[in-house]
Scaffold this motif. Structure first.
Motif, PDB file in Angstrom:
ATOM      1  N   VAL A  71       0.854  -1.197   0.000  1.00 12.83           N
ATOM      2  CA  VAL A  71       0.000   0.000   0.000  1.00 12.83           C
ATOM      3  C   VAL A  71       0.884   1.238   0.000  1.00 12.83           C
ATOM      4  O   VAL A  71       1.818   1.356   0.801  1.00 12.83           O
ATOM      5  N   GLN A 111      -5.137  -3.642   2.403  1.00 14.63           N
ATOM      6  CA  GLN A 111      -5.198  -3.592   0.941  1.00 14.63           C
ATOM      7  C   GLN A 111      -6.636  -3.556   0.438  1.00 14.63           C
ATOM      8  O   GLN A 111      -6.902  -3.010  -0.632  1.00 14.63           O
ATOM      9  N   ASP A 114      -7.394   0.080   0.663  1.00 13.99           N
ATOM     10  CA  ASP A 114      -6.629   0.798  -0.346  1.00 13.99           C
ATOM     11  C   ASP A 114      -7.193   0.568  -1.741  1.00 13.99           C
ATOM     12  O   ASP A 114      -7.276   1.494  -2.561  1.00 13.99           O
ATOM     13  N   VAL A 248      -8.880  -8.316  -4.346  1.00 15.25           N
ATOM     14  CA  VAL A 248      -8.080  -8.287  -3.116  1.00 15.25           C
ATOM     15  C   VAL A 248      -7.403  -9.634  -2.910  1.00 15.25           C
ATOM     16  O   VAL A 248      -6.198  -9.716  -2.619  1.00 15.25           O
ATOM     17  N   ARG A 251      -4.607 -10.218  -5.184  1.00 15.62           N
ATOM     18  CA  ARG A 251      -3.480  -9.342  -4.869  1.00 15.62           C
ATOM     19  C   ARG A 251      -2.697  -9.822  -3.657  1.00 15.62           C
ATOM     20  O   ARG A 251      -1.525  -9.489  -3.493  1.00 15.62           O
ATOM     21  N   THR A 252      -3.353 -10.612  -2.794  1.00 13.60           N
ATOM     22  CA  THR A 252      -2.676 -11.076  -1.578  1.00 13.60           C
ATOM     23  C   THR A 252      -2.235 -12.533  -1.646  1.00 13.60           C
ATOM     24  O   THR A 252      -1.375 -12.951  -0.873  1.00 13.60           O
TER      25      THR A 252
END
Length: 402
Positions: A71, A111, A114, A248, A251-252
């Motif tokens: 972030v 995140q 964000d 999300v 992305r993780t």
């Protein structure tokens, strides 16, 4: 118990992968490694055995300045995807429970805000989360919906200008201690949204789950929501459907592959140190062929995991990582780590089931890492859908392009 594992850490970089990594990213990794060696490893077995979260470490963790991972802005770390992966690996190398606490707060909760929050929402929550004065949690999984999270049953009903949440969540890391919990719920139109529930909101109850045999030093909660009212300002502005939530998770998820790598590295390092010290039949057991073959195969798998994780994160930094790429890494690395840790525990013999040697904790914790953020089978089906154009998850068959 003190071990020589930390001094042997470079032995897991057999192909000099560190040479491929930016020195600034290595500095972040080494800062986390030093913190874990000084603050986490010496105490974590006792906390794990008592199923108690070491809350006194949170202010010290905040001083590391790593909250938020990739972030950018709002006081967050703003690190590269490679650095975020290295950090995830270091936490897992020390302890899976602390890795889960950090991952839920920095990767899932921060995140989400964000990626899907408005600028006002980011400014309202992220600075405090970056300082770890505000702890976050991510409430997606439900008692009846794990792998099929898209079918979630928690509801968000309009009430004036706000929303009323009803439902239940399960396996919510940090859920009992968090200051804010992101609750994913379905509205009257069937669309999924993210709703930030603040600590103390009436109708919100979080109960610590007990009886776990993995990640015992981090608290997961069962959450009930009974007419929990949140204002419109607490609905994530840019979340409109489950595809947004999936962004999300995509992305993780790559950080979970790094976590598998980290715990595998620790298992190998511990096993190598033990076999060099442990003598049977007049010599260190590391001198026997069967032991050396195990160590060589463990190191080979770790090396392939390192290269895969590094490449995946460089693609993420370039904006080229896909969901299927992340799933392939998670599937591959977690399966390899599970085997490596089992072999390492075997090399310890009877000592391998004693917490004081650390390997028993890793052996238990890998079972959770293997499962969360999508099981091995689900990851395989995501990859299969990508390469065939046919969905074996839902039965739907999209037309393959190209």
């Amino acid at each position: 118990m003190s071990t020589d594992a930390d001094t042997l850490a470079p032995a897991t970089d057999f192909y000099a992968v560190d040479d491929l990594i930016d020195p600034g990213d290595l500095e972040i990794r080494d800062r986390v490694r030093a913190f874990c060696a000084a603050e986490v490893t010496p105490i974590i077995n006792d906390y794990w055995e008592r199923a108690e979260f070491p809350a006194h470490l949170v202010p010290k963790l905040a001083d590391l300045g790593i909250a938020g991972g990739t972030v950018k802005g709002h006081g967050s770390a703003g690190m590269s995807a490679v650095a975020a992966g290295l950090v995830a690996a270091e936490w897992a190398r020390a302890d899976g429970s602390m890795g889960t606490f950090h991952g839920v707060h920095s990767f899932l909760a921060m995140q989400s805000i964000d990626l899907l929050g408005s600028e006002e929402q980011k400014e309202r929550w992220l600075p405090g989360m970056a300082r770890m004065e505000t702890i976050g949690a991510f409430g997606l999984t439900e008692p009846d919906h794990g792998s099929d999270a898209v079918a979630l049953g928690t509801t968000a009903t309009r009430d004036g200008d706000g929303f009323v949440l009803n439902g239940a969540k399960k396996w919510i890391g940090n859920g009992s201690i968090a200051d804010i919990v992101l609750i994913w719920a379905r509205d009257e139109d069937g669309n999924v949204g993210g709703y930030v529930v603040e600590k103390g909101t009436p109708g919100f109850t979080a109960t610590v789950m007990t009886g776990k045999t993995a990640l015992r030093a981090v608290w997961q909660a069962e959450i009930t929501l009974e007419n929990v009212r949140v204002g419109p300002e607490n609905k994530l502005e840019n979340c409109h459907n489950f595809k947004d939530v999936s962004q999300v998770l995509d992305r993780t998820r790559y950080t979970v592959a790094w976590r598998a790598l980290g715990v595998a590295q620790s298992a190998y390092e511990l096993a190598l140190a033990h076999t060099l010290q442990r003598e049977q039949f007049g010599q260190p057991i590391a001198g026997y062929q069967l032991v050396q073959e195990k160590l060589a195969r463990m190191l080979a798998e770790i090396t392939t995991m390192q290269l895969m994780c590094w490449r995946l994160s460089t693609l993420a930094d370039e904006g080229r990582m896909t969901a299927a790429m992340a799933s392939l890494a998670k599937m591959n690395c977690c399966k390899k780590a599970r085997t490596i840790i089992a072999d390492a525990r075997d090399l310890f013999g009877g000592d391998g089931i004693l917490l004081e040697h650390h390997i028993a904790r890793h052996h238990a914790d890998i079972e959770a890492i293997y499962t969360f953020e999508g099981t091995d089978h689900v990851q395989a089906l995501i990859v299969g859908r990508e390469v065939t154009g046919l969905s074996a998850i839902t039965g739907r068959r999209p037309r393959r392009e190209g």
